[in-house]
Design an enzyme around this catalytic site. Structure first.
Site, PDB file in Angstrom:
ATOM      1  N   GLY A 128       0.804  -1.216   0.000  1.00 60.30           N
ATOM      2  CA  GLY A 128       0.000   0.000   0.000  1.00 60.30           C
ATOM      3  C   GLY A 128       0.836   1.263   0.000  1.00 60.30           C
ATOM      4  O   GLY A 128       2.016   1.246  -0.346  1.00 60.30           O
ATOM      5  N   ALA A 129       0.191   2.390   0.380  1.00 57.95           N
ATOM      6  CA  ALA A 129       0.813   3.714   0.266  1.00 57.95           C
ATOM      7  C   ALA A 129       1.369   3.870  -1.147  1.00 57.95           C
ATOM      8  O   ALA A 129       2.538   4.171  -1.362  1.00 57.95           O
ATOM      9  CB  ALA A 129       1.896   3.912   1.326  1.00 57.95           C
ATOM     10  N   GLY A 137       5.886   4.619  -8.563  1.00 60.36           N
ATOM     11  CA  GLY A 137       6.672   3.407  -8.747  1.00 60.36           C
ATOM     12  C   GLY A 137       5.786   2.183  -8.840  1.00 60.36           C
ATOM     13  O   GLY A 137       5.960   1.328  -9.720  1.00 60.36           O
ATOM     14  N   HIS A 138       4.801   2.107  -7.936  1.00 63.75           N
ATOM     15  CA  HIS A 138       3.830   1.009  -7.994  1.00 63.75           C
ATOM     16  C   HIS A 138       3.039   1.065  -9.306  1.00 63.75           C
ATOM     17  O   HIS A 138       2.794   0.040  -9.944  1.00 63.75           O
ATOM     18  CB  HIS A 138       2.836   1.104  -6.833  1.00 63.75           C
ATOM     19  CG  HIS A 138       3.439   0.872  -5.485  1.00 63.75           C
ATOM     20  ND1 HIS A 138       3.518   1.864  -4.538  1.00 63.75           N
ATOM     21  CD2 HIS A 138       3.988  -0.237  -4.920  1.00 63.75           C
ATOM     22  CE1 HIS A 138       4.083   1.371  -3.448  1.00 63.75           C
ATOM     23  NE2 HIS A 138       4.385   0.101  -3.658  1.00 63.75           N
ATOM     24  N   GLN A 184       7.522  -9.748   7.887  1.00 58.24           N
ATOM     25  CA  GLN A 184       8.780  -9.327   7.268  1.00 58.24           C
ATOM     26  C   GLN A 184       9.391  -8.113   7.946  1.00 58.24           C
ATOM     27  O   GLN A 184      10.403  -7.576   7.492  1.00 58.24           O
ATOM     28  CB  GLN A 184       8.601  -9.075   5.774  1.00 58.24           C
ATOM     29  CG  GLN A 184       7.790  -7.838   5.397  1.00 58.24           C
ATOM     30  CD  GLN A 184       7.466  -7.811   3.911  1.00 58.24           C
ATOM     31  OE1 GLN A 184       6.699  -8.625   3.412  1.00 58.24           O
ATOM     32  NE2 GLN A 184       8.064  -6.870   3.195  1.00 58.24           N
ATOM     33  N   GLY A 225       9.562  -4.632  -8.342  1.00 63.53           N
ATOM     34  CA  GLY A 225      10.510  -3.588  -8.707  1.00 63.53           C
ATOM     35  C   GLY A 225      11.942  -3.964  -8.369  1.00 63.53           C
ATOM     36  O   GLY A 225      12.206  -4.658  -7.389  1.00 63.53           O
ATOM     37  N   GLU A 226      12.867  -3.470  -9.184  1.00 67.21           N
ATOM     38  CA  GLU A 226      14.285  -3.749  -8.965  1.00 67.21           C
ATOM     39  C   GLU A 226      14.888  -2.930  -7.829  1.00 67.21           C
ATOM     40  O   GLU A 226      16.036  -3.149  -7.462  1.00 67.21           O
ATOM     41  CB  GLU A 226      15.077  -3.517 -10.256  1.00 67.21           C
ATOM     42  CG  GLU A 226      14.799  -4.567 -11.325  1.00 67.21           C
ATOM     43  CD  GLU A 226      15.650  -4.389 -12.571  1.00 67.21           C
ATOM     44  OE1 GLU A 226      16.283  -3.313 -12.725  1.00 67.21           O
ATOM     45  OE2 GLU A 226      15.674  -5.312 -13.402  1.00 67.21           O
TER      46      GLU A 226
END
Length: 282
Positions: free
Chosen positions: A31-32, A36-37, A61, A149-150
């Protein structure tokens, strides 16, 4: 836009999707959401008939309970943002109970040593938590393709290893780092940066770019020492680690080899906010 809070309801939708032989992409998030997402989601939409976005702050995590407590939770605004992208998006926003039941614990995994480098050294149990939640999401959502994402390159490699070792029928796709105009890698944590730390944080990427240039003619040790010196007297940013590693094994490079590819990885504290980044070197 379909929003599911229970996997039981989501499962029915996925059955109908599979019956129509439509492809499904998954973008797991906490979320948030930011641009990028959205870049991951747009990539998924290009390659799949429908796309599922999971929005779930995964407790297993986090090795730092305070970090878990402070992690931004903005489901309502996340959904509004997703509506601006496509109507072919399904949101899975479960409770902790829906994912874990009464047993909120991680499975212990081995990822052929990938888990011991970098983030694994500094975040105890982190990749067990990542492996646990990603495997569960793959089982619940049953995607054809999943997008990561990288920026979290080590995580990407570990998820690929998870799929390989457990014969999970999902194609894992890595996507380029999405950056702010000043170079800072986009992260949900960036919203928590105080103004002076936000202004200072592009120094991280600037240093990575310089390290990449130096790596062309200097040894890995020389570049590493140079980066460490750049942060020694920085007023606001505190270096946790910088390492140059083999992209396949994630082991720190001792001597460069022409037939291998390398990346530089960095973790920096801006006040109490931990920022990570990386860059391909060759």
């Amino acid at each position: 836009m379909e929003i599911y809070h229970k996997k039981q309801n989501l499962n029915q939708f996925i059955k109908e999707l599979k019956a129509q032989k439509l492809s499904l992409g998954l973008v797991p998030t906490m979320g948030a959401l930011h641009d990028g997402h959205l870049s991951l989601i747009k990539k998924a939409l290009e390659n799949n008939d429908r796309v599922a976005i999971s929005i779930f702050v995964n407790p297993t995590q986090f090795d730092n309970k305070d970090d878990l407590k402070k992690y931004p939770r903005t489901l309502e605004s996340d959904v509004e943002l997703l509506k601006t992208v496509s109507n072919d998006i399904i949101v899975y926003a479960p409770t902790v109970e829906d994912v874990y039941g009464d047993n909120v614990t991680s499975v212990n995994y081995t990822f052929d040593g990938l888990e011991h480098a970098m983030e694994g050294k500094f975040r105890h149990g982190h990749f067990d938590g990542v492996g646990t939640i990603v495997k569960r999401l793959f089982e619940i959502v049953q995607p054809n393709n999943a997008y990561f994402g990288e920026k979290d390159f080590q995580q990407l490699m570990i998820i690929k290893k998870l799929v390989e070792k457990h014969n999970i029928p999902v194609n894992v796709v890595g996507c380029p780092i999405h950056r702010e105009k000043d170079g800072l890698a986009m992260s949900s944590r960036n919203t928590r940066l105080k103004p002076e730390y936000r202004n200072a944080s592009p120094f991280i990427y600037k240093t990575l770019l310089a390290a990449k240039q130096k790596f062309g003619t200097k040894s890995a040790n020389t570049v590493t020492e140079w980066v460490e010196k750049q942060f020694e007297n920085h007023e606001l940013l505190k270096l946790e680690y910088f390492t140059i590693a083999d992209t396949q094994t994630l082991k720190t490079v001792k001597r460069k080899s022409k037939d291998k590819t390398y990346r530089a990885f960095i973790a920096v504290y801006a006040d109490d906010i931990r920022l990570i980044d990386n860059i391909a070197l060759n």
